[in-house]
Design a protein around this motif. Sequence first.
Motif, PDB file in Angstrom:
ATOM      1  N   LYS A  76      47.904  51.339  31.536  1.00 18.99           N
ATOM      2  CA  LYS A  76      47.808  52.049  32.989  1.00 18.99           C
ATOM      3  C   LYS A  76      47.136  50.989  34.029  1.00 18.99           C
ATOM      4  CE  LYS A  76      49.440  56.114  34.051  1.00 18.99           C
ATOM      5  NZ  LYS A  76      50.695  55.885  34.943  1.00 18.99           N
ATOM      6  N   LEU A  77      46.054  50.250  33.409  1.00 17.06           N
ATOM      7  CA  LEU A  77      45.559  49.246  34.213  1.00 17.06           C
ATOM      8  C   LEU A  77      46.357  48.193  34.639  1.00 17.06           C
ATOM      9  CD1 LEU A  77      42.609  48.002  35.255  1.00 17.06           C
ATOM     10  CD2 LEU A  77      42.363  47.153  32.956  1.00 17.06           C
ATOM     11  N   ALA A  78      47.126  47.547  33.726  1.00 19.30           N
ATOM     12  CA  ALA A  78      48.073  46.649  33.587  1.00 19.30           C
ATOM     13  C   ALA A  78      48.974  46.960  34.949  1.00 19.30           C
ATOM     14  CB  ALA A  78      48.707  46.279  32.523  1.00 19.30           C
ATOM     15  N   GLN A  79      49.460  48.237  34.635  1.00 20.83           N
ATOM     16  CA  GLN A  79      50.654  48.800  35.681  1.00 20.83           C
ATOM     17  C   GLN A  79      49.728  48.754  37.250  1.00 20.83           C
ATOM     18  OE1 GLN A  79      51.863  52.810  34.154  1.00 20.83           O
ATOM     19  NE2 GLN A  79      53.269  51.586  32.921  1.00 20.83           N
ATOM     20  N   ASN A  80      48.907  49.201  37.302  1.00 19.35           N
ATOM     21  CA  ASN A  80      47.948  49.251  38.558  1.00 19.35           C
ATOM     22  C   ASN A  80      47.650  47.753  39.076  1.00 19.35           C
ATOM     23  OD1 ASN A  80      47.878  52.105  38.647  1.00 19.35           O
ATOM     24  ND2 ASN A  80      46.175  52.270  37.649  1.00 19.35           N
ATOM     25  N   MET A  81      47.164  46.863  38.090  1.00 14.50           N
ATOM     26  CA  MET A  81      47.061  45.542  38.699  1.00 14.50           C
ATOM     27  C   MET A  81      48.242  44.987  39.129  1.00 14.50           C
ATOM     28  SD  MET A  81      44.275  44.221  35.941  1.00 14.50           S
ATOM     29  CE  MET A  81      44.341  42.613  36.242  1.00 14.50           C
ATOM     30  N   ALA A  82      49.391  44.991  38.492  1.00 14.38           N
ATOM     31  CA  ALA A  82      50.824  44.467  38.743  1.00 14.38           C
ATOM     32  C   ALA A  82      50.992  45.045  40.212  1.00 14.38           C
ATOM     33  CB  ALA A  82      51.878  44.728  37.934  1.00 14.38           C
ATOM     34  N   VAL A  83      50.843  46.054  40.582  1.00 16.41           N
ATOM     35  CA  VAL A  83      50.982  46.960  41.928  1.00 16.41           C
ATOM     36  C   VAL A  83      49.985  46.450  42.896  1.00 16.41           C
ATOM     37  CG1 VAL A  83      51.313  49.019  43.056  1.00 16.41           C
ATOM     38  CG2 VAL A  83      52.353  48.881  40.922  1.00 16.41           C
ATOM     39  N   HIS A  84      48.870  46.466  42.894  1.00 17.46           N
ATOM     40  CA  HIS A  84      47.787  46.412  43.594  1.00 17.46           C
ATOM     41  C   HIS A  84      46.966  45.100  43.896  1.00 17.46           C
ATOM     42  CE1 HIS A  84      48.098  50.695  44.436  1.00 17.46           C
ATOM     43  NE2 HIS A  84      47.854  51.007  43.212  1.00 17.46           N
ATOM     44  N   THR A  85      47.063  44.486  42.637  1.00 16.89           N
ATOM     45  CA  THR A  85      46.503  43.047  42.850  1.00 16.89           C
ATOM     46  C   THR A  85      47.057  42.249  41.802  1.00 16.89           C
ATOM     47  OG1 THR A  85      44.917  43.521  41.151  1.00 16.89           O
ATOM     48  CG2 THR A  85      44.065  43.993  43.281  1.00 16.89           C
ATOM     49  N   PRO A  86      48.491  41.783  42.339  1.00 14.91           N
ATOM     50  CA  PRO A  86      49.273  41.019  41.642  1.00 14.91           C
ATOM     51  C   PRO A  86      48.777  39.728  41.386  1.00 14.91           C
ATOM     52  CG  PRO A  86      50.256  41.226  43.606  1.00 14.91           C
ATOM     53  CD  PRO A  86      49.108  42.417  43.597  1.00 14.91           C
ATOM     54  N   MET A  87      49.154  38.982  40.221  1.00 15.92           N
ATOM     55  CA  MET A  87      48.686  37.689  39.818  1.00 15.92           C
ATOM     56  C   MET A  87      49.662  36.767  40.696  1.00 15.92           C
ATOM     57  SD  MET A  87      47.560  38.165  35.734  1.00 15.92           S
ATOM     58  CE  MET A  87      47.865  36.370  35.606  1.00 15.92           C
ATOM     59  N   GLY A  88      50.899  37.164  40.728  1.00  7.39           N
ATOM     60  CA  GLY A  88      52.055  36.199  41.334  1.00  7.39           C
ATOM     61  C   GLY A  88      53.084  36.225  40.133  1.00  7.39           C
ATOM     62  N   ILE A  89      52.798  36.267  39.129  1.00  6.75           N
ATOM     63  CA  ILE A  89      53.943  35.743  38.140  1.00  6.75           C
ATOM     64  C   ILE A  89      55.090  36.352  38.266  1.00  6.75           C
ATOM     65  CG2 ILE A  89      53.353  37.292  36.206  1.00  6.75           C
ATOM     66  CD1 ILE A  89      53.754  34.864  34.300  1.00  6.75           C
ATOM     67  N   GLY A  90      55.108  37.757  38.697  1.00  7.03           N
ATOM     68  CA  GLY A  90      56.167  38.625  39.028  1.00  7.03           C
ATOM     69  C   GLY A  90      56.954  38.107  40.175  1.00  7.03           C
ATOM     70  N   LYS A  91      56.250  37.905  41.138  1.00  4.65           N
ATOM     71  CA  LYS A  91      56.783  37.172  42.316  1.00  4.65           C
ATOM     72  C   LYS A  91      57.692  35.809  42.079  1.00  4.65           C
ATOM     73  CE  LYS A  91      56.091  35.934  47.152  1.00  4.65           C
ATOM     74  NZ  LYS A  91      55.342  35.610  48.212  1.00  4.65           N
ATOM     75  N   ALA A  92      56.940  35.143  41.454  1.00  8.93           N
ATOM     76  CA  ALA A  92      57.459  33.873  41.060  1.00  8.93           C
ATOM     77  C   ALA A  92      58.915  34.107  39.993  1.00  8.93           C
ATOM     78  CB  ALA A  92      56.671  32.958  40.077  1.00  8.93           C
ATOM     79  N   MET A  93      58.876  35.139  39.361  1.00 10.27           N
ATOM     80  CA  MET A  93      59.942  35.216  38.308  1.00 10.27           C
ATOM     81  C   MET A  93      61.110  35.840  39.226  1.00 10.27           C
ATOM     82  SD  MET A  93      61.310  35.239  35.541  1.00 10.27           S
ATOM     83  CE  MET A  93      59.930  34.872  34.388  1.00 10.27           C
ATOM     84  N   THR A  94      60.652  36.742  40.274  1.00 17.16           N
ATOM     85  CA  THR A  94      61.820  37.391  41.045  1.00 17.16           C
ATOM     86  C   THR A  94      62.481  35.974  42.035  1.00 17.16           C
ATOM     87  OG1 THR A  94      60.410  39.334  41.216  1.00 17.16           O
ATOM     88  CG2 THR A  94      62.224  38.827  43.107  1.00 17.16           C
TER      89      THR A  94
END
Length: 113
Positions: A76-94
Amino acid sequence: MTNPLLPPVSHSPALQSTVSTDTQRLATRENLEQAGAQFESVFIGMMLKSMRQARLAEGLFESKAADQFRDMADQKLAQNMAVHTPMGIGKAMTEFLSRSQPQLAAPPEGSAP
């Protein structure tokens, strides 16, 4: 000629019906961004799991149940971190994946959707 060591390949209609050929849902920017956020969540979860495995000492009240609840809390913490304080790896992958599909490219900054 068939190889006796390999199982026979079945071309039955039952097996063919399990594979979806509908790729329409993959062709939207929203789905691509959602996949990027999920990727970031999985990445953060793996990072947290690795950090938890690097224990320096055994805890006084360790148990499998406590480990299981800690893993659920970390998920749950990982899901919340990805939404509220992203590291940027998801955006880079997108952004990386959208390069192969020009119709999914992000709109320029300051333009209305």
